[in-house]
Motif scaffolding. Sequence first.
Motif, PDB file in Angstrom:
ATOM      1  N   CYS A   1       0.779  -1.112  -0.048  1.00  0.00           N
ATOM      2  CA  CYS A   1       0.032   0.038   0.147  1.00  0.00           C
ATOM      3  C   CYS A   1       0.819   1.182   0.073  1.00  0.00           C
ATOM      4  CB  CYS A   1      -0.761   0.034   1.243  1.00  0.00           C
ATOM      5  SG  CYS A   1      -2.377  -1.316   0.918  1.00  0.00           S
ATOM      6  N   ALA A   2       2.150   1.363  -0.425  1.00  0.00           N
ATOM      7  CA  ALA A   2       2.903   2.398  -0.350  1.00  0.00           C
ATOM      8  C   ALA A   2       2.549   3.409  -1.563  1.00  0.00           C
ATOM      9  CB  ALA A   2       4.429   1.978  -0.321  1.00  0.00           C
ATOM     10  N   THR A   3       1.823   2.991  -2.384  1.00  0.00           N
ATOM     11  CA  THR A   3       1.144   3.689  -3.495  1.00  0.00           C
ATOM     12  C   THR A   3       0.030   4.600  -3.239  1.00  0.00           C
ATOM     13  OG1 THR A   3      -0.028   1.746  -4.222  1.00  0.00           O
ATOM     14  CG2 THR A   3       2.196   2.133  -5.392  1.00  0.00           C
ATOM     15  N   TYR A   4      -0.407   4.487  -1.827  1.00  0.00           N
ATOM     16  CA  TYR A   4      -1.579   5.097  -1.493  1.00  0.00           C
ATOM     17  C   TYR A   4      -0.982   6.661  -1.603  1.00  0.00           C
ATOM     18  CZ  TYR A   4      -4.981   2.163   0.852  1.00  0.00           C
ATOM     19  OH  TYR A   4      -6.034   1.261   0.814  1.00  0.00           O
ATOM     20  N   THR A   5      -2.159   7.584  -2.301  1.00  0.00           N
ATOM     21  CA  THR A   5      -2.133   8.918  -2.488  1.00  0.00           C
ATOM     22  C   THR A   5      -2.499   9.418  -1.294  1.00  0.00           C
ATOM     23  OG1 THR A   5      -4.493   9.056  -3.143  1.00  0.00           O
ATOM     24  CG2 THR A   5      -2.909   8.545  -4.814  1.00  0.00           C
ATOM     25  N   ARG A   6      -1.753  10.647  -1.279  1.00  0.00           N
ATOM     26  CA  ARG A   6      -2.075  11.567  -0.066  1.00  0.00           C
ATOM     27  C   ARG A   6      -3.610  11.656   0.288  1.00  0.00           C
ATOM     28  NH1 ARG A   6       0.821  15.513   2.931  1.00  0.00           N
ATOM     29  NH2 ARG A   6      -0.470  15.887   4.681  1.00  0.00           N
ATOM     30  N   LYS A   7      -4.484  11.874  -0.933  1.00  0.00           N
ATOM     31  CA  LYS A   7      -5.789  11.659  -0.496  1.00  0.00           C
ATOM     32  C   LYS A   7      -6.287  10.535   0.041  1.00  0.00           C
ATOM     33  CE  LYS A   7     -10.504  12.006  -2.974  1.00  0.00           C
ATOM     34  NZ  LYS A   7     -11.031  12.091  -4.244  1.00  0.00           N
ATOM     35  N   GLN A   8      -6.094   9.504  -0.292  1.00  0.00           N
ATOM     36  CA  GLN A   8      -6.074   8.006   0.409  1.00  0.00           C
ATOM     37  C   GLN A   8      -5.858   8.044   1.969  1.00  0.00           C
ATOM     38  OE1 GLN A   8      -4.588   5.681  -2.564  1.00  0.00           O
ATOM     39  NE2 GLN A   8      -6.195   4.530  -2.758  1.00  0.00           N
ATOM     40  N   LEU A   9      -4.597   8.766   2.150  1.00  0.00           N
ATOM     41  CA  LEU A   9      -4.058   8.960   3.549  1.00  0.00           C
ATOM     42  C   LEU A   9      -4.852   9.594   4.516  1.00  0.00           C
ATOM     43  CD1 LEU A   9      -0.368   8.652   3.021  1.00  0.00           C
ATOM     44  CD2 LEU A   9      -1.504   7.006   3.890  1.00  0.00           C
ATOM     45  N   ASP A  10      -5.263  10.988   3.606  1.00  0.00           N
ATOM     46  CA  ASP A  10      -6.031  11.848   4.268  1.00  0.00           C
ATOM     47  C   ASP A  10      -7.449  11.314   4.854  1.00  0.00           C
ATOM     48  OD1 ASP A  10      -4.067  13.911   4.381  1.00  0.00           O
ATOM     49  OD2 ASP A  10      -5.157  14.953   2.554  1.00  0.00           O
ATOM     50  N   GLU A  11      -7.952  10.340   3.843  1.00  0.00           N
ATOM     51  CA  GLU A  11      -9.327   9.689   4.202  1.00  0.00           C
ATOM     52  C   GLU A  11      -9.047   8.845   5.419  1.00  0.00           C
ATOM     53  OE1 GLU A  11     -10.170   7.628   0.572  1.00  0.00           O
ATOM     54  OE2 GLU A  11     -11.044   9.319  -0.663  1.00  0.00           O
TER      55      GLU A  11
ATOM     56  N   VAL B   1      -0.046   8.751  11.759  1.00  0.00           N
ATOM     57  CA  VAL B   1       1.240   8.902  11.228  1.00  0.00           C
ATOM     58  C   VAL B   1       1.392   7.768  10.239  1.00  0.00           C
ATOM     59  CG1 VAL B   1       3.628   8.568  11.896  1.00  0.00           C
ATOM     60  CG2 VAL B   1       2.154   9.899  13.037  1.00  0.00           C
ATOM     61  N   TYR B   2       2.046   7.805   9.034  1.00  0.00           N
ATOM     62  CA  TYR B   2       2.395   6.746   7.951  1.00  0.00           C
ATOM     63  C   TYR B   2       3.799   6.691   7.835  1.00  0.00           C
ATOM     64  CZ  TYR B   2       2.735  10.683   4.466  1.00  0.00           C
ATOM     65  OH  TYR B   2       2.960  11.628   3.762  1.00  0.00           O
ATOM     66  N   VAL B   3       4.227   5.598   7.243  1.00  0.00           N
ATOM     67  CA  VAL B   3       5.593   5.656   6.603  1.00  0.00           C
ATOM     68  C   VAL B   3       5.295   4.515   5.483  1.00  0.00           C
ATOM     69  CG1 VAL B   3       8.005   4.632   7.036  1.00  0.00           C
ATOM     70  CG2 VAL B   3       6.589   5.656   9.025  1.00  0.00           C
ATOM     71  N   ARG B   4       5.805   5.130   4.456  1.00  0.00           N
ATOM     72  CA  ARG B   4       5.915   4.513   3.037  1.00  0.00           C
ATOM     73  C   ARG B   4       7.305   4.086   2.836  1.00  0.00           C
ATOM     74  NH1 ARG B   4       3.771   9.438   0.524  1.00  0.00           N
ATOM     75  NH2 ARG B   4       1.500   9.204   0.065  1.00  0.00           N
TER      76      ARG B   4
ATOM     77  N   LYS C   1       9.508   6.997   3.416  1.00  0.00           N
ATOM     78  CA  LYS C   1       9.187   8.540   3.513  1.00  0.00           C
ATOM     79  C   LYS C   1       7.793   8.379   4.488  1.00  0.00           C
ATOM     80  CE  LYS C   1       8.263  12.633   1.931  1.00  0.00           C
ATOM     81  NZ  LYS C   1       9.264  13.630   2.436  1.00  0.00           N
ATOM     82  N   SER C   2       8.085   9.499   5.436  1.00  0.00           N
ATOM     83  CA  SER C   2       7.014   9.589   6.468  1.00  0.00           C
ATOM     84  C   SER C   2       6.575  11.123   6.572  1.00  0.00           C
ATOM     85  CB  SER C   2       7.734   9.115   7.786  1.00  0.00           C
ATOM     86  OG  SER C   2       6.817   9.160   8.883  1.00  0.00           O
ATOM     87  N   SER C   3       5.364  10.893   7.395  1.00  0.00           N
ATOM     88  CA  SER C   3       4.579  12.248   7.658  1.00  0.00           C
ATOM     89  C   SER C   3       5.392  12.946   9.089  1.00  0.00           C
ATOM     90  CB  SER C   3       3.244  12.146   8.226  1.00  0.00           C
ATOM     91  OG  SER C   3       3.110  10.812   8.916  1.00  0.00           O
ATOM     92  N   VAL C   4       6.464  12.113   9.555  1.00  0.00           N
ATOM     93  CA  VAL C   4       6.932  12.573  10.742  1.00  0.00           C
ATOM     94  C   VAL C   4       8.632  12.892  10.352  1.00  0.00           C
ATOM     95  CG1 VAL C   4       5.534  11.941  12.631  1.00  0.00           C
ATOM     96  CG2 VAL C   4       7.272  10.446  11.672  1.00  0.00           C
ATOM     97  N   ASP C   5       9.112  12.725   9.088  1.00  0.00           N
ATOM     98  CA  ASP C   5      10.480  12.836   8.512  1.00  0.00           C
ATOM     99  C   ASP C   5      11.005  13.909   9.454  1.00  0.00           C
ATOM    100  OD1 ASP C   5      10.365  11.084   6.793  1.00  0.00           O
ATOM    101  OD2 ASP C   5      10.026  12.377   4.965  1.00  0.00           O
ATOM    102  N   LYS C   6      10.548  15.107   9.892  1.00  0.00           N
ATOM    103  CA  LYS C   6      11.293  16.198  10.394  1.00  0.00           C
ATOM    104  C   LYS C   6      11.803  15.774  11.879  1.00  0.00           C
ATOM    105  CE  LYS C   6       7.870  19.233  10.573  1.00  0.00           C
ATOM    106  NZ  LYS C   6       7.366  20.356  10.928  1.00  0.00           N
TER     107      LYS C   6
END
Length: 433
Positions: A173-183, A199-202, A210-215
């Motif tokens: 599921c790493a191909t999930y788009t930002r829209k799908q992750l927002d859903e 929080v996600y990690v692809r 690649k993650s939403s908490v990369d920082k």
Amino acid sequence: CYLDELNFLEVETPVLIKSTPEGARDFVVPSRMNPGEFYALPQSPQTLKQLLMVSGFDRYFQIVKCFRDEDLRADRQPEFTQIDCEMSFVEQEDVLNIFEGMIKHLFKKIRGIEFNEPFLRMTWADAMKYYGSDKPDMRFGMKFVEMKDLTEGHNFVVFDSAEYVGGICAEGCATYTRKQLDELTEFVKRPQIGAKGLVYVRFDENGTPKSSVDKFYSADDLKKWGERFGAKPGDLLLILAGPAMKTRKALCELRLEMGSRLGLRDKDTFAPLWVIDFPLFEWDEETQRFYAMHHPFTSPKAEDIPLLDSDTGAVRANAYDMVINGVELGGGSIRIHDSELQDHMFRLLGFTEEQALDQFGFLINAFKYGAPPHGGLAFGLDRLVSMFAGLDSIRDCIAFPKNNSGRDVMLNAPSVLAESQLEELCIKVNPKN
């Protein structure tokens, strides 16, 4: 009949019985011949079948109507049908083997499906830890992985302040788009689920994260997370944080949602499971006391009896549920047959001796004559039929079902009684405003 061949005797028990506490609310029936007194409709024949065991019956069953005044949902009606069973001189293993055999028999006869391996067994503690539910759907994986120790010390307050950090790995599921992750984020933030965020990690085709908490976390940190989850290139980690019990329940809903999205919850695939070793008690914050998780007659594990007073909440029950595809189809327990242990149980549940005798004196007095070790379980017939038929709700296999408000819309029941009927029953109605 499977049970006939095993020498079970069919016995019909009364529908008008005594109201007893420690369960769902009773439906009650006024007695015209005994003004001011009421019968209850049985939530199950629990005490009746125990009395049958005490009186010398060896194996009992019946297909019986039961009634519970509780909130309704797709697999719950105010009146329903049970396949109710009890046996004397048995231990938990005997019960599981006989009724696992019955379910295998039904699958073969009704669906032509044979289960050649023993059903999976899982403790309640493991079911809650790894799936966030006491009735996990085992048709697919996505077992919870805890990772609080891998997240601390990076100044990410959401994780640092959380009691629990854990997640699931959605394969491919790493191909999930930002829209799908927002859903998915909005899904877990629904009030009935209650998570604060997601929080996600692809992991791309090269295994690069690649993650939403990369920082807050380096690529090496995220790779360690992936190793903990057993993630492969192309996989997606979905992570929640917060209070342990609440977060596990939210993660359970997320897991089921992903299972549905990925087509992993096929109605023609069946994954049976026994959930065992339930807690004997559950604590209620509002009343500040323990309640029986099942009922007051459930036996504790023999090795946990010394903990009854010193660590009440840790005591495990000789209780078991059969779960198939995330639905509890039946459950039961080995019962307490020792009078002293039963008295101890009543005291722990807050009953005085007088209250116990008033509510359960018929059973307490019967035990004085000697009760055999006994146990049993009950299956929800409506749930079994619904599962075999591939239906989404038990209402679809019940004639004249009730709606979510408990109303029979065909008969328009419940309805108001005539004043003359109320007078005859010595009842005065005080309608809520």
